[in-house]
Design an enzyme around this catalytic site. Sequence first.
Site, PDB file in Angstrom:
ATOM      1  N   GLU A  26       0.841  -1.195   0.000  1.00  0.00           N
ATOM      2  CA  GLU A  26       0.000   0.000   0.000  1.00  0.00           C
ATOM      3  C   GLU A  26       0.878   1.247   0.000  1.00  0.00           C
ATOM      4  O   GLU A  26       1.859   1.340   0.746  1.00  0.00           O
ATOM      5  CB  GLU A  26      -0.887  -0.005   1.248  1.00  0.00           C
ATOM      6  N   LYS A  68      -9.060   3.108  -2.881  1.00  0.00           N
ATOM      7  CA  LYS A  68      -9.548   2.697  -1.564  1.00  0.00           C
ATOM      8  C   LYS A  68     -10.911   3.345  -1.308  1.00  0.00           C
ATOM      9  O   LYS A  68     -11.045   4.569  -1.330  1.00  0.00           O
ATOM     10  CB  LYS A  68      -8.542   3.113  -0.498  1.00  0.00           C
ATOM     11  N   CYS A  72      -5.733  -2.759   2.581  1.00  0.00           N
ATOM     12  CA  CYS A  72      -5.678  -2.693   4.043  1.00  0.00           C
ATOM     13  C   CYS A  72      -7.040  -3.042   4.665  1.00  0.00           C
ATOM     14  O   CYS A  72      -7.573  -4.114   4.415  1.00  0.00           O
ATOM     15  CB  CYS A  72      -5.164  -1.324   4.485  1.00  0.00           C
TER      16      CYS A  72
END
Length: 352
Positions: free
Chosen positions: A69, A158, A192
């Site tokens: 990430e 995201k 994540c």
Amino acid sequence: MALVPVPPIHDGPLFPEVDMGAEPSAPTVRATVVQASTVFYDTPATLDKAERLLAEAAGHGSQLVVFPEAFVGGYPRGCTFDFGVTIDNRTAKGKEEFRRYHASAINVPGPEVDRLAAMAGKYKVHLVMGVIERDRYTLYCTVLFFDSQGGYLGKHRKVMPTALERIIWGFGDGSTIQVFSTQIGKIGAAICWENRMPLLRTAMYAKGIEIYCAPTADARPIWQSSMTHVALEGGCFVLSANQFCRRKDYPPPPEYVFSGTEEELIPDSVVCAGGSVIISPSGSVLAGPNYDGEALISADLDLGEIARAKFDFDVVGHYSKPEVLSLIVRDHPTKPVTFTSASEKTHEGAHK
């Protein structure tokens, strides 16, 4: 750079011709997750480092390489993570920190994306890269996908930044919840703590994901439980890549200060311990987790394992109950402003 060894694979074509009198075999894909640190506030140097790591992985036969990430652009740990924000105030120092962070981000498309595509083509690998994407003055935590011919496949933004990430990153929409069909399987990513969102995972499963990439910044041991669950639930391979960072990988104080802990840190202090891992659809750990330092962590993925796992449990197939439970995914872009041209308005008025 430490390399976790894997046994050699056949050097022939990825999908060899099968003798119809013999038992067919599924292809095997060699995959690598990169556990390494960004060169913070230095995007050109980070891209140079990415190429060195990609070349090393390709030299060991990797066909798919997954980076952590925010590898390009950086994950802003420590006090700069709040950028001087309190409820009703923004500090001048925090605003300047954001300006520098914004300058380290990349445009998509843009020259850095072109370079990443060229790297994938040069080393003949499928590439999954975590970046900080700059869309004018809003930043997104994004994953970019490239094929082994150097083609840019697309991106995932995201959808839900975690905690204080929401101060500095925008929110993705359903248009980038994507799974890409490639020569080595169907590949997608959740970033994540998106991986803890059951409905997002279900959307990915429904799109047929086979190689599920999970770039992360979570180095806690409990993260391994989440990754194992995703692999079992989705009947897919899970490749989780995290950075391994020491204090010296960030600018020194007072330029960059880790809130509440800076006086306890020395240059070699670990501020992110990694934990990158590769897990099979049966829940077996194929490589990792690694907490020892920067590393290339590799495994051979037997794609036949997907069918064997789905025989037990196919979450959006024979184990679903659509007459009881269903999910609607709005996978179109959302825009804050939509323009209608004058000619369209005139045309609409003529038909009223």
